[in-house]
Design a protein around this motif. Sequence first.
Motif, mmCIF file in Angstrom:
data_model
loop_
_atom_site.group_PDB
_atom_site.id
_atom_site.type_symbol
_atom_site.label_atom_id
_atom_site.label_comp_id
_atom_site.label_asym_id
_atom_site.label_seq_id
_atom_site.Cartn_x
_atom_site.Cartn_y
_atom_site.Cartn_z
ATOM 1 N N ARG A 1 0.814 -1.216 0.000
ATOM 2 C CA ARG A 1 0.000 0.000 0.000
ATOM 3 C C ARG A 1 0.848 1.268 0.000
ATOM 4 N N LYS B 1 0.910 -7.882 1.711
ATOM 5 C CA LYS B 1 -0.470 -7.363 1.748
ATOM 6 C C LYS B 1 -0.968 -6.951 0.362
ATOM 7 N N ASP C 1 -3.236 -8.231 -1.226
ATOM 8 C CA ASP C 1 -4.696 -8.313 -1.268
ATOM 9 C C ASP C 1 -5.350 -6.983 -0.918
ATOM 10 N N LYS C 2 -4.568 -6.054 -0.386
ATOM 11 C CA LYS C 2 -5.099 -4.749 0.025
ATOM 12 C C LYS C 2 -5.067 -3.719 -1.105
ATOM 13 N N SER D 1 0.655 -12.281 -0.237
ATOM 14 C CA SER D 1 -0.445 -11.960 0.671
ATOM 15 C C SER D 1 -0.561 -13.107 1.658
#
Length: 219
Positions: A136, A163, A165-166, A197
């Motif tokens: 992110r 992460k 998947d974010k 992820s």
Amino acid sequence: MRDPNQRSDYPLFVRPWIFIRGVPSMDFLPPEGPLEVAFAGRSNVGKSSLINALVGQAGLARTSNTPGRTQELNYFVPDGYSGNAGDLPPMALVDMPGYGYAKAPKEQVDAWTRLVFDYLRGRATLKRVYVLIDSRHGIMKNDDEVLTLLDKAAVSYQIVLTKTDKIKEAGVPRLIAETLEKIKKHPAAFPEVLSTSSEKADGLEELRGAITEAVKQGL
């Protein structure tokens, strides 16, 4: 608890693993024996969650939503090894204290920093550091400072995006390309970026393969 449904082409990662030692200072490091791979990253980047996902054992590495929770070098090895001479595990995983947590007392941050970087510079059995980057945010200033220090210490390292998947799926290839461009100036960086992820189990098998290959090259 081990995930009974975990499958892998890398058997070492589907056997039980155990925590053997927390290292608050260099005086407590275990004797150099098995080759080591370490996981570094900003506080709350997901190091402990990724280690748990890699070996399919929820709760092996302690996870927390509180940044700065990991304050020691935490060592994990496959179960079934006594630690005696001639009975060493093939490798150890090391969960390093997170960096970049601004709210921690300065004395605590300084102590963590000394521990981490003394370890990086002085551990002959350390074969690769996996530097975790939150998808992110990408590589931030603190991350780049750590990469520069790893370059100076001549420690081989590889970037692992966490992460994923974010963020939108279409953004992952673009982030990988951007990250590869940023690490061109870093001589100790491995020229391949992995994306993972822990929640979705994406990229775990690729990371297991990378770790296995790094350890094989170090034998």
